[in-house]
Design a protein around this motif. Structure first.
Motif, PDB file in Angstrom:
ATOM      1  N   LEU A 181      -3.166  22.174 -28.012  1.00 30.67           N
ATOM      2  CA  LEU A 181      -3.636  21.275 -29.061  1.00 30.67           C
ATOM      3  C   LEU A 181      -2.548  20.256 -29.365  1.00 30.67           C
ATOM      4  CD1 LEU A 181      -5.132  24.014 -31.427  1.00 30.67           C
ATOM      5  CD2 LEU A 181      -6.414  22.495 -29.916  1.00 30.67           C
ATOM      6  N   VAL A 182      -2.807  18.985 -29.030  1.00 23.59           N
ATOM      7  CA  VAL A 182      -1.803  17.937 -29.240  1.00 23.59           C
ATOM      8  C   VAL A 182      -1.880  17.458 -30.690  1.00 23.59           C
ATOM      9  CG1 VAL A 182      -0.948  15.688 -28.506  1.00 23.59           C
ATOM     10  CG2 VAL A 182      -1.956  17.253 -26.825  1.00 23.59           C
ATOM     11  N   MET A 183      -0.724  17.449 -31.350  1.00 20.99           N
ATOM     12  CA  MET A 183      -0.678  17.140 -32.771  1.00 20.99           C
ATOM     13  C   MET A 183      -0.107  15.749 -33.039  1.00 20.99           C
ATOM     14  SD  MET A 183      -2.055  19.613 -34.292  1.00 20.99           S
ATOM     15  CE  MET A 183      -2.774  21.085 -33.579  1.00 20.99           C
ATOM     16  N   SER A 184      -0.950  14.883 -33.584  1.00 21.33           N
ATOM     17  CA  SER A 184      -0.550  13.538 -33.978  1.00 21.33           C
ATOM     18  C   SER A 184      -1.560  13.018 -34.981  1.00 21.33           C
ATOM     19  CB  SER A 184      -0.505  12.614 -32.754  1.00 21.33           C
ATOM     20  OG  SER A 184      -0.412  11.269 -33.145  1.00 21.33           O
ATOM     21  N   ALA A 185      -1.085  12.213 -35.923  1.00 23.24           N
ATOM     22  CA  ALA A 185      -2.003  11.588 -36.883  1.00 23.24           C
ATOM     23  C   ALA A 185      -2.895  10.555 -36.221  1.00 23.24           C
ATOM     24  CB  ALA A 185      -1.208  10.954 -38.021  1.00 23.24           C
ATOM     25  N   LYS A 186      -2.508  10.089 -35.029  1.00 23.79           N
ATOM     26  CA  LYS A 186      -3.259   9.041 -34.346  1.00 23.79           C
ATOM     27  C   LYS A 186      -4.393   9.567 -33.480  1.00 23.79           C
ATOM     28  CE  LYS A 186       0.131   5.327 -34.035  1.00 23.79           C
ATOM     29  NZ  LYS A 186       0.851   4.425 -33.102  1.00 23.79           N
ATOM     30  N   GLY A 187      -4.361  10.836 -33.146  1.00 27.55           N
ATOM     31  CA  GLY A 187      -5.394  11.361 -32.257  1.00 27.55           C
ATOM     32  C   GLY A 187      -5.136  12.822 -31.947  1.00 27.55           C
ATOM     33  N   GLY A 188      -5.787  13.311 -30.908  1.00 33.34           N
ATOM     34  CA  GLY A 188      -5.616  14.704 -30.553  1.00 33.34           C
ATOM     35  C   GLY A 188      -6.335  15.627 -31.514  1.00 33.34           C
ATOM     36  N   ALA A 189      -5.854  16.882 -31.584  1.00 41.72           N
ATOM     37  CA  ALA A 189      -6.549  17.903 -32.370  1.00 41.72           C
ATOM     38  C   ALA A 189      -6.336  17.759 -33.869  1.00 41.72           C
ATOM     39  CB  ALA A 189      -6.077  19.293 -31.918  1.00 41.72           C
ATOM     40  N   LEU A 190      -5.225  17.140 -34.280  1.00 41.12           N
ATOM     41  CA  LEU A 190      -4.914  17.067 -35.714  1.00 41.12           C
ATOM     42  C   LEU A 190      -5.754  16.032 -36.444  1.00 41.12           C
ATOM     43  CD1 LEU A 190      -3.114  18.043 -38.037  1.00 41.12           C
ATOM     44  CD2 LEU A 190      -1.467  16.280 -37.395  1.00 41.12           C
ATOM     45  N   GLN A 191      -6.017  14.916 -35.819  1.00 40.81           N
ATOM     46  CA  GLN A 191      -6.663  13.790 -36.504  1.00 40.81           C
ATOM     47  C   GLN A 191      -7.964  14.175 -37.216  1.00 40.81           C
ATOM     48  OE1 GLN A 191      -8.257  10.531 -34.131  1.00 40.81           O
ATOM     49  NE2 GLN A 191      -7.255   9.067 -35.485  1.00 40.81           N
ATOM     50  N   PRO A 192      -8.907  14.896 -36.566  1.00 44.82           N
ATOM     51  CA  PRO A 192     -10.141  15.235 -37.280  1.00 44.82           C
ATOM     52  C   PRO A 192      -9.958  16.271 -38.386  1.00 44.82           C
ATOM     53  CG  PRO A 192     -10.132  16.206 -35.083  1.00 44.82           C
ATOM     54  CD  PRO A 192      -8.959  15.285 -35.152  1.00 44.82           C
ATOM     55  N   LEU A 193      -8.821  16.988 -38.372  1.00 42.64           N
ATOM     56  CA  LEU A 193      -8.576  17.987 -39.411  1.00 42.64           C
ATOM     57  C   LEU A 193      -8.001  17.372 -40.689  1.00 42.64           C
ATOM     58  CD1 LEU A 193      -6.911  20.848 -37.311  1.00 42.64           C
ATOM     59  CD2 LEU A 193      -9.282  20.747 -38.103  1.00 42.64           C
ATOM     60  N   LEU A 194      -7.312  16.249 -40.558  1.00 40.26           N
ATOM     61  CA  LEU A 194      -6.571  15.693 -41.688  1.00 40.26           C
ATOM     62  C   LEU A 194      -7.431  15.357 -42.905  1.00 40.26           C
ATOM     63  CD1 LEU A 194      -3.839  13.424 -40.077  1.00 40.26           C
ATOM     64  CD2 LEU A 194      -3.531  15.555 -41.329  1.00 40.26           C
ATOM     65  N   PRO A 195      -8.610  14.720 -42.725  1.00 41.48           N
ATOM     66  CA  PRO A 195      -9.398  14.402 -43.925  1.00 41.48           C
ATOM     67  C   PRO A 195      -9.724  15.625 -44.776  1.00 41.48           C
ATOM     68  CG  PRO A 195     -10.238  13.207 -42.033  1.00 41.48           C
ATOM     69  CD  PRO A 195      -9.225  14.166 -41.506  1.00 41.48           C
ATOM     70  N   LEU A 196     -10.054  16.740 -44.145  1.00 46.99           N
ATOM     71  CA  LEU A 196     -10.361  17.964 -44.891  1.00 46.99           C
ATOM     72  C   LEU A 196      -9.130  18.477 -45.636  1.00 46.99           C
ATOM     73  CD1 LEU A 196     -12.637  19.956 -42.420  1.00 46.99           C
ATOM     74  CD2 LEU A 196     -13.308  18.918 -44.585  1.00 46.99           C
ATOM     75  N   PHE A 197      -7.992  18.482 -44.957  1.00 51.72           N
ATOM     76  CA  PHE A 197      -6.775  18.986 -45.585  1.00 51.72           C
ATOM     77  C   PHE A 197      -6.327  18.084 -46.732  1.00 51.72           C
ATOM     78  CE2 PHE A 197      -6.573  21.804 -42.006  1.00 51.72           C
ATOM     79  CZ  PHE A 197      -5.830  22.888 -42.453  1.00 51.72           C
ATOM     80  N   LYS A 198      -6.505  16.778 -46.576  1.00 50.11           N
ATOM     81  CA  LYS A 198      -6.109  15.860 -47.637  1.00 50.11           C
ATOM     82  C   LYS A 198      -6.977  16.018 -48.879  1.00 50.11           C
ATOM     83  CE  LYS A 198      -3.996  12.324 -44.696  1.00 50.11           C
ATOM     84  NZ  LYS A 198      -4.091  10.958 -44.139  1.00 50.11           N
ATOM     85  N   LEU A 199      -8.186  16.502 -48.690  1.00 50.90           N
ATOM     86  CA  LEU A 199      -9.085  16.773 -49.814  1.00 50.90           C
ATOM     87  C   LEU A 199      -8.876  18.176 -50.390  1.00 50.90           C
ATOM     88  CD1 LEU A 199     -12.391  15.219 -48.423  1.00 50.90           C
ATOM     89  CD2 LEU A 199     -11.007  14.332 -50.313  1.00 50.90           C
ATOM     90  N   GLY A 200      -7.944  18.911 -49.813  1.00 48.48           N
ATOM     91  CA  GLY A 200      -7.710  20.273 -50.273  1.00 48.48           C
ATOM     92  C   GLY A 200      -8.746  21.255 -49.783  1.00 48.48           C
ATOM     93  N   MET A 201      -9.484  20.874 -48.727  1.00 44.34           N
ATOM     94  CA  MET A 201     -10.555  21.734 -48.212  1.00 44.34           C
ATOM     95  C   MET A 201     -10.201  22.366 -46.860  1.00 44.34           C
ATOM     96  SD  MET A 201     -13.733  19.214 -49.152  1.00 44.34           S
ATOM     97  CE  MET A 201     -14.976  20.306 -48.445  1.00 44.34           C
TER      98      MET A 201
END
Length: 289
Positions: free
Chosen positions: A153-173
């Protein structure tokens, strides 16, 4: 060096070209200039006679549900394209081929430590990786040195596996998926790029490399550290049935699969990770590279 990269307009391909501007690049993308036909574009790229081919092309596994038609496109974009690449290179083969694969090669691993010497799995995504690698290994018949890169799982705010997870985490979900006890094997984008540079510069290559950080961790711990970095709560679990309903069984299984993968081949050849642990990697992953 003259390098042909397939999937060169994608997230990883674009980042790699930017990281290594000293090389001459020919880029093949199935999405670019569709009116010209991808076969003609590939043929033209091969006629450039590259010394090295980096084969990263492949339809996303997560963008759509896995219908029969979708799965056919996934197979064609990896196995079919690599087979066609082999056919086109028979008259003028490259010296080297670095071909993409994934840690899905190993299938469900539970808590077992997995290295490049571990056995392949038997599920659908594992069989896909095995067939993709077999298509690449055909190049050895042409005298080409071949290695397969099994990326986690490549981790970057620009793409990879992390990008689709960030909105949920930023909402505390964000939080544990299922019980969260399954292992995620990840790698920062910076380390993925450095590892590719490392392989390009190696005088000899091993048959396969796991592109994962040396410290895989349970998904619930991954979520805790990410939430801490974002200063958001990350304890809200997503039950497995909810993932199956929202994503479909096949894609949900990828996120719930436990793969505790070690980069043994890279470490044996002396590669040093900038971000061996998620505690170190998370802030690099969140940075705008």
């Amino acid at each position: 060096m003259k390098i042909l990269i397939t999937g060169g307009s994608g997230f990883l391909g674009s980042a790699l070209r930017q990281a290594l501007p000293q090389h001459q690049w020919a880029v093949f993308s199935r999405q670019a200039r569709p009116e010209a036909g991808w076969f003609n574009q590939l043929q033209q790229a091969v006629s450039w006679q590259p010394e090295l081919i980096i084969n990263l092309a492949g339809e996303s596994l997560f963008s759509h549900r896995w219908t029969a038609k979708r799965w056919q496109a996934i197979e064609e974009s990896r196995i079919g394209l690599t087979q066609e690449l082999f056919r086109l290179c028979q008259q003028q083969p490259p010296k080297r081929l670095i071909s993409g694969s994934a840690i899905g090669f190993y299938g469900e691993g539970g808590e077992q430590l997995l290295t490049e010497h571990s056995a392949a799995g038997s599920d659908q995504s594992s069989l896909l990786c095995q067939q993709w690698e077999q298509a690449a290994l055909q190049f050895r018949q042409l005298g080409t040195e071949v290695c397969c890169v099994r990326t986690g799982l490549v981790m970057s705010a620009k793409g990879g596996a992390l990008q689709p997870l960030l909105p949920l985490f930023k909402l505390g979900m964000g939080g544990p998926l299922g019980l969260g006890k399954h292992y995620w094997s990840w790698i920062s984008l910076a380390d993925w790029l450095a590892a590719m540079r490392f392989l390009i510069e190696q005088p000899e290559l091993k048959p396969a490399y796991n592109f994962t950080a040396p410290e895989p961790l349970q998904q619930k711990e991954f979520a805790r550290i990410l939430g801490q970095a974002l200063k958001r709560p990350s304890f809200l679990p997503t039950p497995s049935p909810a993932l199956y309903l929202s994503m479909g069984a096949d894609r949900a299984k990828l996120l719930l699969c436990s793969q505790r993968v070690l980069p043994q081949a890279l470490l044996e050849q002396g590669f040093r990770f900038q971000h061996p642990s998620w505690q170190l990697g998370v802030y690099s992953a969140l940075a705008r590279e």
